[in-house]
Design an enzyme around this catalytic site. Structure first.
Site, PDB file in Angstrom:
ATOM      1  N   LYS A  17     -11.512  20.136  11.887  1.00 43.23           N
ATOM      2  CA  LYS A  17     -12.344  20.541  13.019  1.00 43.23           C
ATOM      3  C   LYS A  17     -12.162  22.033  13.242  1.00 43.23           C
ATOM      4  O   LYS A  17     -11.098  22.490  13.655  1.00 43.23           O
ATOM      5  CB  LYS A  17     -11.979  19.764  14.281  1.00 43.23           C
ATOM      6  CG  LYS A  17     -13.029  19.927  15.382  1.00 43.23           C
ATOM      7  CD  LYS A  17     -12.847  18.944  16.512  1.00 43.23           C
ATOM      8  CE  LYS A  17     -14.014  19.032  17.484  1.00 43.23           C
ATOM      9  NZ  LYS A  17     -13.879  18.057  18.600  1.00 43.23           N
ATOM     10  N   THR A  24       0.831  -1.190   0.000  1.00 44.96           N
ATOM     11  CA  THR A  24       0.000   0.000   0.000  1.00 44.96           C
ATOM     12  C   THR A  24       0.866   1.240   0.000  1.00 44.96           C
ATOM     13  O   THR A  24       1.954   1.268   0.575  1.00 44.96           O
ATOM     14  CB  THR A  24      -0.920   0.031   1.225  1.00 44.96           C
ATOM     15  OG1 THR A  24      -0.120   0.099   2.412  1.00 44.96           O
ATOM     16  CG2 THR A  24      -1.794  -1.205   1.288  1.00 44.96           C
ATOM     17  N   GLU A  50      -6.569  -2.635   0.813  1.00 48.36           N
ATOM     18  CA  GLU A  50      -6.883  -3.743   1.701  1.00 48.36           C
ATOM     19  C   GLU A  50      -8.164  -4.485   1.322  1.00 48.36           C
ATOM     20  O   GLU A  50      -8.421  -5.571   1.840  1.00 48.36           O
ATOM     21  CB  GLU A  50      -7.004  -3.229   3.148  1.00 48.36           C
ATOM     22  CG  GLU A  50      -5.695  -2.777   3.770  1.00 48.36           C
ATOM     23  CD  GLU A  50      -5.296  -1.345   3.431  1.00 48.36           C
ATOM     24  OE1 GLU A  50      -4.389  -0.814   4.084  1.00 48.36           O
ATOM     25  OE2 GLU A  50      -5.887  -0.760   2.486  1.00 48.36           O
ATOM     26  N   TRP A 101     -17.159  19.568  12.672  1.00 52.05           N
ATOM     27  CA  TRP A 101     -16.409  18.806  11.688  1.00 52.05           C
ATOM     28  C   TRP A 101     -16.730  19.350  10.300  1.00 52.05           C
ATOM     29  O   TRP A 101     -17.893  19.444   9.915  1.00 52.05           O
ATOM     30  CB  TRP A 101     -16.780  17.326  11.753  1.00 52.05           C
ATOM     31  CG  TRP A 101     -16.326  16.646  13.015  1.00 52.05           C
ATOM     32  CD1 TRP A 101     -17.108  16.235  14.041  1.00 52.05           C
ATOM     33  CD2 TRP A 101     -14.988  16.318  13.381  1.00 52.05           C
ATOM     34  NE1 TRP A 101     -16.345  15.665  15.024  1.00 52.05           N
ATOM     35  CE2 TRP A 101     -15.031  15.699  14.642  1.00 52.05           C
ATOM     36  CE3 TRP A 101     -13.740  16.490  12.771  1.00 52.05           C
ATOM     37  CZ2 TRP A 101     -13.908  15.241  15.308  1.00 52.05           C
ATOM     38  CZ3 TRP A 101     -12.608  16.039  13.431  1.00 52.05           C
ATOM     39  CH2 TRP A 101     -12.694  15.424  14.676  1.00 52.05           C
TER      40      TRP A 101
END
Length: 573
Positions: free
Chosen positions: A470, A214, A361, A475
């Site tokens: 944030k 990865t 994955e 958020w």
């Protein structure tokens, strides 16, 4: 030197860990089916994907640039020759064979021949640094390396650091390069000296078939791996999802396939296996160049591809794109969010563009954003759906959960982490038990993506856990701001990062690359976002104080926006 058994062995040792958990859920009064002593159990092996094309369309074409054009029948012969040639060099079941090549017919042959002989295919990310490439080769325990002449300079710089590679095979498009010192053979000579009728034996379907690493913005790459069973099931489920669409996004036997995602990256999203099983005409472009890709689309009648947004943007911005009819071309976009502006531009050119979602994955496909017929008809609604993350494909158990792994409502508003189960998810990282346990905490694979699911079942990724901003206690989704800014006709590319702010904690900072020849004032774009905030489309905290115009946006080795690098570059003290 042989690599440690855990680096190349079947995934059976992982199943030993999982089986007790599985057995806990099995009712005590279940009864297995009875089997005749002569019955064939039909293990799910990659070789089984070849039955249909060889029976139904053996003369279908496989094309490499303007250099190679042969049939599926020839493909099967060459797969046998490659396996025989590797065996003659001492490659045995369980050994790892690495490939460094552009997208080619050779890579497709390796996708089949190496795992079919019981060995492990390791796909090398050619965009990593030489030190990283050496690390992945050593960590995977690669015994043989098939390498294109273009990568010999990089290879020579890392060669002395390789600890497991013993056999070197040269890949040469021109067929004129002399064999470098230490190389056993060139690819075509190896095949020519080998029998095409290699006998591929049956073995445990849980045997490891592939491994790759990865891309990480920090730290060393992590190795993931997949079994024959996982790859076959991923192929079947992806095919079912693509073929089950009524019209939009539907892939069928008459399509012509060309990848624009590197074949070293998550098996080119598994699509070469899908295309081969369906017997599609396949076109491999080698090294990507806009003019060549567009020429192949025109000349070969390409109707199905996949790529990251950067590649599609590059193609549509090319001078050659204006001279190419792109109507009816189906393109799945993944790796990064599909901006509305880019999607609109593609649709205006007649491209059937939509999003796919997954990660290294997950083999990788989890969702596809095909438009349900009941939601079709409104262009703006369709645009919104195409740029969402999509509907789970068959066999995927996908949830959005809070910090306690409790499910959140599917109301399009409640955001949580996306966790998944599917039969093709990597069961662990190679030789990294701590990271593996974190990946699978609670029995679900953690994507580290934040998303919402609406009442139609569509997933929308709102941000990466590490990229969410944030600000003022709220958020703020960087992807949402990117999407809204991308709709402005002057914006070519956009990335939004969070920068430190003494008052609000963090504030969003958009980085924008303008379209060629376009001009726009910073205040005009800020006003555009402010108006959206007043209408309630976005939070007031999502409206930045400023915008930076840049010449280019940093990307990872697979073409994704590298927000870690951008935060490091543009972070203000």
């Amino acid at each position: 030197m042989r690599s440690p058994p855990e680096a190349v062995a079947p995934v059976g040792h992982q199943l030993e860990i999982l089986l007790p958990r599985i057995k806990e859920t099995v009712l005590s009064n279940t009864k297995p089916i009875d089997c005749s002593g002569s019955a064939y159990a039909y293990p799910l092996l990659i070789k089984q994907l070849l039955h249909t094309p060889l029976s139904v369309c053996p003369d279908q074409q496989i094309v490499y640039r303007d250099q190679v054009r042969h049939s599926y029948r020839t493909l099967r012969h060459r797969i046998g020759q490659l396996a025989g040639g590797l065996q003659s060099l001492g490659i045995e079941p369980g050994d790892t064979v690495a490939v460094m090549d552009w997208d080619s017919h050779r890579y497709l042959e390796s996708y089949f021949a190496v795992p079919m002989m019981g060995a492990v295919l390791m796909t090398v990310n050619i965009r990593l640094t030489p030190d990283q490439i050496a690390y992945t080769l050593n960590h995977s325990g690669a015994k043989a390396l098939l390498i294109h002449t273009d990568f010999l300079p990089a290879f020579n710089s890392l060669r002395n650091g390789l600890t497991t590679v013993q056999k070197l095979i040269l890949l040469d498009d021109a067929g004129t390069a002399s064999l470098p010192s230490g190389f056993m053979a060139d690819y075509e000579s190896l095949l020519a000296a080998s029998d095409p009728d290699f006998a591929f034996q049956d073995f445990d379907e849980n045997t490891r078939a592939t491994t790759f690493y990865t891309t990480r913005t920090t730290g060393l790459p992590k190795g993931v791996y997949f079994s024959h069973r996982q790859l076959v099931l991923h192929t079947l489920a992806t095919t079912a999802a693509l073929a089950s669409a009524a019209q939009q996004g539907r892939v069928h036997r008459e399509d012509v396939y060309m990848p624009m995602t590197p074949m070293f990256h998550v098996h080119a999203w598994g699509m070469p296996y899908v295309a081969t099983m369906l017997g599609l005409k396949q076109v491999y472009p080698g090294r990507y160049a806009p003019e060549l890709l567009l020429e192949l689309i025109r000349r070969e009648g390409v109707s199905f591809s996949h790529c990251v947004p950067t590649i599609l943007h590059m193609l549509l911005s090319s001078d050659a794109a204006a001279q190419t009819d792109l109507r009816g071309w189906k393109v799945i976009i993944g790796g990064s969010a599909l901006p509305s502006g880019l999607a609109r531009h593609a649709i205006e050119r007649g491209i059937d563009v939509y999003t796919g979602y997954g990660m290294s994955e997950t083999c990788p496909i989890l969702t596809l954003s095909q438009v349900k017929p009941s939601l079709a008809g409104d262009p703006e609604k369709e645009l919104s759906i195409r740029t969402m993350t999509g509907l789970p494909i068959p066999l995927v158990d996908l949830r959005i959960v809070d910090d306690n792994m409790h499910d959140l409502p599917h109301d399009g508003l409640s955001a949580g982490e996306i966790v998944v189960r599917a039969p093709w998810l990597t069961q662990a990282y190679v030789n990294n038990p701590e990271a593996s346990e974190n990946l699978w905490a609670g029995g679900y694979l953690h994507t580290n993506d934040i998303g919402v699911i609406d009442n139609e079942g569509y997933l929308k990724v709102t941000d990466r856990l590490k990229d969410v901003i944030k600000s003022g206690g709220e958020w703020v989704s960087s992807l949402e701001i990117e999407n809204l800014l991308s709709r402005h006709p002057s914006v070519g590319e956009v990335a939004v990062i969070g920068i430190k702010d003494a008052k609000w904690g963090e504030r969003p900072l958009p980085l924008i690359v303008l379209r060629a020849g376009a001009k726009v004032a910073e205040m005009e774009l800020l006003k555009h976002l402010m108006e959206l905030s007043i209408r309630g489309t976005i939070s007031k905290f999502a409206v930045p104080e400023r915008i930076l115009f840049v010449d280019a946006i940093d990307k990872t080795s697979v073409g994704k926006i590298n927000k870690k690098a951008l935060r490091d570059k543009y972070q203000l003290d």
